[in-house]
Scaffold this motif. Structure first.
Motif, PDB file in Angstrom:
ATOM      1  N   MET A   1      76.109 -49.382-103.178  1.00 46.83           N
ATOM      2  CA  MET A   1      75.430 -48.239-102.636  1.00 46.83           C
ATOM      3  C   MET A   1      73.935 -48.462-102.816  1.00 46.83           C
ATOM      4  N   THR A   2      73.163 -48.232-101.783  1.00 44.87           N
ATOM      5  CA  THR A   2      71.717 -48.437-101.828  1.00 44.87           C
ATOM      6  C   THR A   2      71.008 -47.196-101.282  1.00 44.87           C
ATOM      7  N   PHE A   3      69.980 -46.766-102.014  1.00 45.24           N
ATOM      8  CA  PHE A   3      69.145 -45.653-101.572  1.00 45.24           C
ATOM      9  C   PHE A   3      67.737 -46.183-101.360  1.00 45.24           C
ATOM     10  N   THR A   4      67.141 -45.845-100.219  1.00 44.73           N
ATOM     11  CA  THR A   4      65.791 -46.294 -99.921  1.00 44.73           C
ATOM     12  C   THR A   4      65.015 -45.192 -99.208  1.00 44.73           C
ATOM     13  N   ALA A   5      63.691 -45.297 -99.268  1.00 46.33           N
ATOM     14  CA  ALA A   5      62.835 -44.300 -98.615  1.00 46.33           C
ATOM     15  C   ALA A   5      61.529 -44.971 -98.206  1.00 46.33           C
ATOM     16  N   ASN A   6      60.821 -44.355 -97.279  1.00 45.91           N
ATOM     17  CA  ASN A   6      59.480 -44.794 -96.880  1.00 45.91           C
ATOM     18  C   ASN A   6      58.500 -43.688 -97.227  1.00 45.91           C
ATOM     19  N   VAL A   7      57.479 -44.024 -98.013  1.00 42.31           N
ATOM     20  CA  VAL A   7      56.439 -43.070 -98.387  1.00 42.31           C
ATOM     21  C   VAL A   7      55.132 -43.609 -97.816  1.00 42.31           C
ATOM     22  N   LYS A   8      54.554 -42.865 -96.859  1.00 39.81           N
ATOM     23  CA  LYS A   8      53.348 -43.331 -96.173  1.00 39.81           C
ATOM     24  C   LYS A   8      52.116 -42.612 -96.708  1.00 39.81           C
ATOM     25  N   ALA A   9      51.067 -43.406 -96.930  1.00 39.42           N
ATOM     26  CA  ALA A   9      49.777 -42.879 -97.358  1.00 39.42           C
ATOM     27  C   ALA A   9      48.703 -43.626 -96.573  1.00 39.42           C
ATOM     28  N   GLY A  10      48.373 -43.120 -95.381  1.00 41.24           N
ATOM     29  CA  GLY A  10      47.421 -43.803 -94.513  1.00 41.24           C
ATOM     30  C   GLY A  10      48.021 -45.115 -94.024  1.00 41.24           C
ATOM     31  N   PRO A  11      47.284 -46.220 -94.170  1.00 48.22           N
ATOM     32  CA  PRO A  11      47.818 -47.515 -93.707  1.00 48.22           C
ATOM     33  C   PRO A  11      48.796 -48.161 -94.701  1.00 48.22           C
ATOM     34  N   LEU A  12      49.005 -47.533 -95.862  1.00 51.77           N
ATOM     35  CA  LEU A  12      49.886 -48.084 -96.892  1.00 51.77           C
ATOM     36  C   LEU A  12      51.247 -47.402 -96.845  1.00 51.77           C
TER      37      LEU A  12
END
Length: 51
Positions: A1-12
């Protein structure tokens, strides 16, 4: 089982991932005391900069 997310802060973009592995075989993984175990977990953090 894998949990992932994308957290965006401007170009990062930070991409944390937590993975849990489990098996019925008792010799697949080794714990911190070098004993065999049936499960393992990992954490990975990726950083992507777009320019």
């Amino acid at each position: 089982m894998t949990f992932t997310a994308n957290v965006k802060a401007g170009p990062l973009t930070l991409i944390p991932e937590v993975r849990f592995d489990n098996t019925s075989k008792s010799d697949m993984f080794v714990d911190g005391n070098n004993n065999f175990t049936t499960g393992a977990s990992q954490f990975v953090l990726a950083a992507v900069y777009a320019f």
